[in-house]
Scaffold this motif. Structure first.
Motif, PDB file in Angstrom:
ATOM      1  N   PHE A   1       0.824  -1.210   0.000  1.00  0.00           N
ATOM      2  CA  PHE A   1       0.000   0.000   0.000  1.00  0.00           C
ATOM      3  C   PHE A   1       0.859   1.262   0.000  1.00  0.00           C
ATOM      4  O   PHE A   1       0.575   2.210  -0.721  1.00  0.00           O
ATOM      5  CB  PHE A   1      -0.922  -0.013   1.236  1.00  0.00           C
ATOM      6  N   VAL A   2       1.932   1.250   0.792  1.00  0.00           N
ATOM      7  CA  VAL A   2       2.715   2.476   0.974  1.00  0.00           C
ATOM      8  C   VAL A   2       3.763   2.643  -0.127  1.00  0.00           C
ATOM      9  O   VAL A   2       3.999   3.761  -0.597  1.00  0.00           O
ATOM     10  CB  VAL A   2       3.371   2.496   2.378  1.00  0.00           C
ATOM     11  N   LYS A   3       4.397   1.541  -0.539  1.00  0.00           N
ATOM     12  CA  LYS A   3       5.505   1.641  -1.501  1.00  0.00           C
ATOM     13  C   LYS A   3       5.264   0.927  -2.823  1.00  0.00           C
ATOM     14  O   LYS A   3       6.125   1.003  -3.717  1.00  0.00           O
ATOM     15  CB  LYS A   3       6.788   1.096  -0.859  1.00  0.00           C
ATOM     16  N   GLY A   4       4.143   0.216  -2.932  1.00  0.00           N
ATOM     17  CA  GLY A   4       3.871  -0.508  -4.169  1.00  0.00           C
ATOM     18  C   GLY A   4       4.826  -1.657  -4.423  1.00  0.00           C
ATOM     19  O   GLY A   4       5.063  -2.029  -5.571  1.00  0.00           O
TER      20      GLY A   4
ATOM     21  N   PHE B   1       6.103   1.776  11.954  1.00  0.00           N
ATOM     22  CA  PHE B   1       5.190   2.882  11.643  1.00  0.00           C
ATOM     23  C   PHE B   1       5.348   3.334  10.188  1.00  0.00           C
ATOM     24  O   PHE B   1       6.465   3.452   9.686  1.00  0.00           O
ATOM     25  CB  PHE B   1       5.460   4.072  12.564  1.00  0.00           C
ATOM     26  N   PHE B   2       4.227   3.622   9.553  1.00  0.00           N
ATOM     27  CA  PHE B   2       4.217   4.136   8.180  1.00  0.00           C
ATOM     28  C   PHE B   2       3.110   5.174   8.084  1.00  0.00           C
ATOM     29  O   PHE B   2       2.168   5.151   8.867  1.00  0.00           O
ATOM     30  CB  PHE B   2       3.888   3.014   7.184  1.00  0.00           C
ATOM     31  N   SER B   3       3.210   6.052   7.091  1.00  0.00           N
ATOM     32  CA  SER B   3       2.026   6.871   6.820  1.00  0.00           C
ATOM     33  C   SER B   3       1.809   6.955   5.319  1.00  0.00           C
ATOM     34  O   SER B   3       2.735   6.819   4.522  1.00  0.00           O
ATOM     35  CB  SER B   3       2.141   8.250   7.461  1.00  0.00           C
ATOM     36  N   GLN B   4       0.545   7.125   4.967  1.00  0.00           N
ATOM     37  CA  GLN B   4       0.164   7.214   3.557  1.00  0.00           C
ATOM     38  C   GLN B   4      -1.151   7.973   3.472  1.00  0.00           C
ATOM     39  O   GLN B   4      -2.027   7.803   4.321  1.00  0.00           O
ATOM     40  CB  GLN B   4       0.025   5.795   2.984  1.00  0.00           C
ATOM     41  N   THR B   5      -1.276   8.800   2.457  1.00  0.00           N
ATOM     42  CA  THR B   5      -2.538   9.530   2.287  1.00  0.00           C
ATOM     43  C   THR B   5      -3.330   8.954   1.122  1.00  0.00           C
ATOM     44  O   THR B   5      -2.783   8.366   0.195  1.00  0.00           O
ATOM     45  CB  THR B   5      -2.303  11.028   2.030  1.00  0.00           C
ATOM     46  N   LEU B   6      -4.621   9.156   1.230  1.00  0.00           N
ATOM     47  CA  LEU B   6      -5.565   8.619   0.252  1.00  0.00           C
ATOM     48  C   LEU B   6      -6.685   9.649   0.103  1.00  0.00           C
ATOM     49  O   LEU B   6      -7.177  10.157   1.103  1.00  0.00           O
ATOM     50  CB  LEU B   6      -6.118   7.308   0.825  1.00  0.00           C
ATOM     51  N   ALA B   7      -7.050   9.951  -1.129  1.00  0.00           N
ATOM     52  CA  ALA B   7      -8.138  10.899  -1.361  1.00  0.00           C
ATOM     53  C   ALA B   7      -9.439  10.139  -1.595  1.00  0.00           C
ATOM     54  O   ALA B   7      -9.481   9.205  -2.396  1.00  0.00           O
ATOM     55  CB  ALA B   7      -7.823  11.777  -2.564  1.00  0.00           C
TER      56      ALA B   7
END
Ligand code: GTP
Ligand code: MG
Length: 170
Positions: free
Chosen positions: A26-29, A43-49
């Motif tokens: 999800f974060v890095k493909g 810990f990771f973060s990712q944004t989604l519209a």
């Protein structure tokens, strides 16, 4: 107008179910065949519209090894969402997932959005848990259910998107 929301999300599930692999996809493909077992948590973060809202996921990828079980409440406390992961080729991992659901129902935030991920859906020949069984369990317990594959990326973005859609809009 446009909105930004932050959402703490925790992944829980048995050793080897694929929590870290789902996050990495999800974060890095990316996907790696020899993903190392998580120590403690990562810990990771990712944004989604989603429509006019940008959701920033603050993701805690927990360790499935039993010796880290006592740390889990630190990660699910205050979480807006949880993904409980099992491996469709491993019945014991499904039983472990149900235990996590029970723990969250007893100790977690009552408004938490909970998703059940039947991961490794690419390994159909080795399937041990049917989607019907998992769907029935999810429905009875107020979770939504998807089968995912971190390897092929099937339903990975979708599960985060479905969570984002279900988050309360403050
Ligand atoms: P812990 O950190 O020990 O709790 O495990 P985890 O749930 O984070 O599992 P991890 O992501 O480390 O994956 C375990 C193994 O399964 C790795 O070798 C991955 O490559 C493999 N794996 C993860 N997801 C998939 C998938 O969707 N399909 C297949 N075929 N293998 C997968
Ligand atoms: Mg891991």
């Amino acid at each position: 107008g446009n909105k930004n929301i932050n959402a703490k999300l925790v992944l829980l599930g048995d050793v080897g179910a694929g929590k870290s692999s789902l996050v990495l996809r999800f974060v890095k493909g990316q996907f790696v065949e020899f993903q190392e077992s998580t120590i403690g948590a990562a810990f990771f973060s990712q944004t989604l519209a989603v429509n006019d809202t940008t959701v920033k996921f603050e993701i805690w990828d927990t360790a499935g090894q039993e010796r880290y079980h006592s740390l889990a409440p630190m990660y699910y406390r205050g979480a807006a969402a949880a993904i409980i992961v099992y491996d469709i080729t491993n019945q014991a991992s499904f039983e472990r997932a149900k235990k996590w659901v029970q723990e969250l129902q007893a100790q977690g935030n009552p408004n938490m959005v909970m998703a059940l991920a039947g991961n490794k859906s690419d390994l159909l020949d080795a399937r041990k848990v049917t989607p019907e069984e998992a769907q029935a369990y999810a429905q009875e317990n107020g979770l939504f259910f998807l089968e995912t594959s971190a390897k092929t990326a099937s339903n990975v973005n979708d599960i985060f998107y479905e969570i984002a859609k279900r988050l309360p809009r403050v």
